[in-house]
Design a protein around this motif. Sequence first.
Motif, PDB file in Angstrom:
ATOM      1  N   ARG A  55      55.194  46.171  49.524  1.00  0.00           N
ATOM      2  CA  ARG A  55      54.865  45.905  48.207  1.00  0.00           C
ATOM      3  C   ARG A  55      54.520  44.383  47.847  1.00  0.00           C
ATOM      4  O   ARG A  55      53.453  44.012  47.384  1.00  0.00           O
ATOM      5  N   PRO A  56      55.384  43.480  48.485  1.00  0.00           N
ATOM      6  CA  PRO A  56      55.072  41.895  48.244  1.00  0.00           C
ATOM      7  C   PRO A  56      53.628  41.617  49.079  1.00  0.00           C
ATOM      8  O   PRO A  56      53.293  40.685  48.595  1.00  0.00           O
ATOM      9  N   LEU A  57      53.651  42.166  50.199  1.00  0.00           N
ATOM     10  CA  LEU A  57      52.627  41.654  50.887  1.00  0.00           C
ATOM     11  C   LEU A  57      51.389  42.076  50.216  1.00  0.00           C
ATOM     12  O   LEU A  57      50.228  41.545  50.348  1.00  0.00           O
ATOM     13  N   ILE A  58      51.146  43.242  49.479  1.00  0.00           N
ATOM     14  CA  ILE A  58      49.847  43.469  48.891  1.00  0.00           C
ATOM     15  C   ILE A  58      49.618  42.430  47.974  1.00  0.00           C
ATOM     16  O   ILE A  58      48.518  42.106  47.793  1.00  0.00           O
ATOM     17  N   ALA A  59      50.475  42.079  46.999  1.00  0.00           N
ATOM     18  CA  ALA A  59      50.306  40.948  46.085  1.00  0.00           C
ATOM     19  C   ALA A  59      49.752  39.731  46.541  1.00  0.00           C
ATOM     20  O   ALA A  59      48.747  38.816  46.275  1.00  0.00           O
ATOM     21  N   ALA A  60      50.534  39.474  47.699  1.00  0.00           N
ATOM     22  CA  ALA A  60      50.404  38.050  48.397  1.00  0.00           C
ATOM     23  C   ALA A  60      48.969  37.951  49.035  1.00  0.00           C
ATOM     24  O   ALA A  60      48.057  37.105  49.171  1.00  0.00           O
ATOM     25  N   LEU A  61      48.657  39.255  49.861  1.00  0.00           N
ATOM     26  CA  LEU A  61      47.410  39.045  50.477  1.00  0.00           C
ATOM     27  C   LEU A  61      45.985  39.213  49.599  1.00  0.00           C
ATOM     28  O   LEU A  61      45.258  38.787  49.788  1.00  0.00           O
ATOM     29  N   SER A  62      46.387  40.101  48.517  1.00  0.00           N
ATOM     30  CA  SER A  62      45.285  40.187  47.642  1.00  0.00           C
ATOM     31  C   SER A  62      44.839  38.802  46.816  1.00  0.00           C
ATOM     32  O   SER A  62      43.796  38.441  46.686  1.00  0.00           O
ATOM     33  N   PHE A  63      46.064  38.208  46.375  1.00  0.00           N
ATOM     34  CA  PHE A  63      45.893  36.771  45.893  1.00  0.00           C
ATOM     35  C   PHE A  63      45.055  35.638  46.954  1.00  0.00           C
ATOM     36  O   PHE A  63      44.279  35.101  46.535  1.00  0.00           O
ATOM     37  N   HIS A  64      45.644  35.696  48.065  1.00  0.00           N
ATOM     38  CA  HIS A  64      44.894  34.469  49.023  1.00  0.00           C
ATOM     39  C   HIS A  64      43.522  35.069  49.719  1.00  0.00           C
ATOM     40  O   HIS A  64      42.754  34.405  49.837  1.00  0.00           O
ATOM     41  N   TYR A  69      42.186  17.205  41.848  1.00  0.00           N
ATOM     42  CA  TYR A  69      43.382  17.043  42.425  1.00  0.00           C
ATOM     43  C   TYR A  69      44.657  17.900  41.902  1.00  0.00           C
ATOM     44  O   TYR A  69      45.370  18.406  42.567  1.00  0.00           O
ATOM     45  N   MET A  70      44.655  18.219  40.562  1.00  0.00           N
ATOM     46  CA  MET A  70      45.532  18.909  39.767  1.00  0.00           C
ATOM     47  C   MET A  70      45.061  20.591  40.581  1.00  0.00           C
ATOM     48  O   MET A  70      46.156  21.359  40.902  1.00  0.00           O
ATOM     49  N   ALA A  71      44.082  20.793  40.473  1.00  0.00           N
ATOM     50  CA  ALA A  71      43.641  22.249  41.102  1.00  0.00           C
ATOM     51  C   ALA A  71      44.194  22.699  42.540  1.00  0.00           C
ATOM     52  O   ALA A  71      44.578  23.352  42.917  1.00  0.00           O
ATOM     53  N   LEU A  72      43.886  21.307  43.299  1.00  0.00           N
ATOM     54  CA  LEU A  72      44.604  21.483  44.839  1.00  0.00           C
ATOM     55  C   LEU A  72      46.052  21.676  44.790  1.00  0.00           C
ATOM     56  O   LEU A  72      46.380  22.451  45.677  1.00  0.00           O
ATOM     57  N   PHE A  73      46.533  20.826  44.109  1.00  0.00           N
ATOM     58  CA  PHE A  73      48.234  20.698  44.145  1.00  0.00           C
ATOM     59  C   PHE A  73      48.548  22.151  43.640  1.00  0.00           C
ATOM     60  O   PHE A  73      49.432  22.708  43.904  1.00  0.00           O
ATOM     61  N   VAL A  74      48.054  22.636  42.464  1.00  0.00           N
ATOM     62  CA  VAL A  74      48.317  23.832  42.036  1.00  0.00           C
ATOM     63  C   VAL A  74      48.043  25.170  42.841  1.00  0.00           C
ATOM     64  O   VAL A  74      48.731  26.141  43.084  1.00  0.00           O
ATOM     65  N   GLY A  75      47.012  25.264  43.672  1.00  0.00           N
ATOM     66  CA  GLY A  75      46.703  26.029  44.774  1.00  0.00           C
ATOM     67  C   GLY A  75      47.375  25.924  45.724  1.00  0.00           C
ATOM     68  O   GLY A  75      48.088  27.309  45.988  1.00  0.00           O
ATOM     69  N   ALA A  76      47.923  25.037  46.294  1.00  0.00           N
ATOM     70  CA  ALA A  76      48.737  24.950  47.201  1.00  0.00           C
ATOM     71  C   ALA A  76      50.321  25.401  46.729  1.00  0.00           C
ATOM     72  O   ALA A  76      50.880  26.020  47.740  1.00  0.00           O
ATOM     73  N   GLY A  77      50.653  24.918  45.828  1.00  0.00           N
ATOM     74  CA  GLY A  77      52.096  25.304  45.246  1.00  0.00           C
ATOM     75  C   GLY A  77      52.073  26.835  44.926  1.00  0.00           C
ATOM     76  O   GLY A  77      53.166  27.330  45.273  1.00  0.00           O
ATOM     77  N   SER A  78      50.961  27.327  44.321  1.00  0.00           N
ATOM     78  CA  SER A  78      50.991  28.885  44.036  1.00  0.00           C
ATOM     79  C   SER A  78      51.106  29.679  45.074  1.00  0.00           C
ATOM     80  O   SER A  78      51.955  30.694  45.366  1.00  0.00           O
ATOM     81  N   MET A  79      50.357  29.082  46.277  1.00  0.00           N
ATOM     82  CA  MET A  79      50.432  30.092  47.600  1.00  0.00           C
ATOM     83  C   MET A  79      51.750  29.788  48.387  1.00  0.00           C
ATOM     84  O   MET A  79      52.248  30.756  48.900  1.00  0.00           O
ATOM     85  N   SER A  80      52.270  28.849  48.225  1.00  0.00           N
ATOM     86  CA  SER A  80      53.619  28.352  48.687  1.00  0.00           C
ATOM     87  C   SER A  80      54.577  29.189  48.096  1.00  0.00           C
ATOM     88  O   SER A  80      55.497  29.643  48.754  1.00  0.00           O
ATOM     89  N   ALA A  81      54.627  29.533  46.677  1.00  0.00           N
ATOM     90  CA  ALA A  81      55.596  30.006  45.972  1.00  0.00           C
ATOM     91  C   ALA A  81      55.590  31.611  46.584  1.00  0.00           C
ATOM     92  O   ALA A  81      56.484  32.338  46.347  1.00  0.00           O
ATOM     93  N   LEU A  82      54.353  32.131  46.905  1.00  0.00           N
ATOM     94  CA  LEU A  82      54.475  33.550  47.221  1.00  0.00           C
ATOM     95  C   LEU A  82      55.248  33.590  48.530  1.00  0.00           C
ATOM     96  O   LEU A  82      55.562  34.816  48.865  1.00  0.00           O
ATOM     97  N   ALA A  83      55.603  32.716  49.300  1.00  0.00           N
ATOM     98  CA  ALA A  83      56.400  32.560  50.432  1.00  0.00           C
ATOM     99  C   ALA A  83      57.726  33.130  50.073  1.00  0.00           C
ATOM    100  O   ALA A  83      58.535  33.609  50.947  1.00  0.00           O
ATOM    101  N   ILE A  84      58.184  33.143  48.851  1.00  0.00           N
ATOM    102  CA  ILE A  84      59.581  33.756  48.333  1.00  0.00           C
ATOM    103  C   ILE A  84      59.749  35.182  48.542  1.00  0.00           C
ATOM    104  O   ILE A  84      60.555  35.731  48.975  1.00  0.00           O
ATOM    105  N   TRP A  85      58.635  35.852  48.411  1.00  0.00           N
ATOM    106  CA  TRP A  85      58.411  37.233  48.654  1.00  0.00           C
ATOM    107  C   TRP A  85      58.071  37.805  49.603  1.00  0.00           C
ATOM    108  O   TRP A  85      57.908  38.795  50.226  1.00  0.00           O
ATOM    109  N   ALA A  86      56.856  37.183  50.328  1.00  0.00           N
ATOM    110  CA  ALA A  86      56.256  37.484  51.439  1.00  0.00           C
ATOM    111  C   ALA A  86      55.739  36.342  52.303  1.00  0.00           C
ATOM    112  O   ALA A  86      55.123  35.499  51.759  1.00  0.00           O
TER     113      ALA A  86
END
Length: 381
Positions: A257-266, A364-381
């Motif tokens: 379940r969490p893998l589906i959300a993470a993989l779809s996002f990235h 720069y804001m977009a770069l940091f937000v993108g990196a932070g968002s994908m890093s946060a997904l590591a909590i679930w997947a």
Amino acid sequence: MLASMATASCTNDAADEFRDDAAALQLKMVAMVVILVAGVSGVAIPLVGRKRRFLRTDGSFFVFAKAFAAGVILATGFVHMLHDAQSALTDPCLPESPWRRFPFTGFVAMTAALGTLVVDFVGTQFYERKHREEAIGVKTAAAAAVAATTSAEEDITVISIVPEPEEEADNVQSPMHIVGMHAHAAAHRHSHPHEHGSCDGPAPRESGPGHAHEDDGEVSSHVRHVVVSQILELGIVSHSVIIGLSLGVSQSPCTIRPLIAALSFHQFFEGFALGGCISQAQFRNLSAVLMACFFAITAPTGVGVGAGAASFYNANSPRALVVEGILDSISAGILIYMALVDLIAADFLSRRMSCNIRLQVASYMALFVGAGSMSALAIWA
């Protein structure tokens, strides 16, 4: 080494307490559809919208979105792939020698990044040579056509020189004098190329042998986009196949379940970055569609192959851990190189970015937000 290639499971039955084959299969079918839609949407937006003003590759929104996607790819390599590779290659199931005596994860990732650099360099040299030869052929043909036209005009043109009275001759400039003035002005303009400010917009385009370096710059820029798009697709596709297989062989709904959300996002944002590079490379429509389709189907295909192999594939065996760890390390090295060198450095160190403060801040804001968002997904997947 024999112990590392064993196929028997080295975990106890307690690890299978969340196993549900029927529910896992249903989730895998959903995952294939959702990930396919996410990948197609991401890669299609830049390709379909490249003729629209809002999504043109020279627009600010495109640069902003591409910076966000670059952050997602960078976090995928550092946070997800490297961590998964480290976990697999340092698993207690593997023998201590050699897997825990040497940092294979970082070594393989470094080797993959250096290999990508070599492929990047060789590919750029090959395409530059090819484009240069084509450009020389076109210029030679054009010069021959111009020479033939000029020769024909000289044959049929009659120039009459009518002598003027002496009193009017002092007030009339001869044609040769006018030509000389124009030549001197052109030479003066060419002798001061650095008077044009670095942020004052593009310098006026000139033609002729003295300005061949401008054509070389355009060729180099086009070639870079071609090479970057192909290498980026190679890295993303290999990564997509690996994560698709990882999801497909899992039999635990709690993991899927969490893998589906993470993989779809990235997959969406990796597709957007890839589609942007394909659009900038200006491939023909057929080539662009083939590259986009190849990217979009890889992750769902990996899920399907993993689902078919789940009945006899043992993801907890030493052999599976070694293969997974090495492939994850290779993918991490490729993605990190592409994100840092061909996406982030290419855009953030460009003249356009340095001359636009608002675009700098937004990117720069977009770069940091993108990196932070994908890093946060590591909590679930």
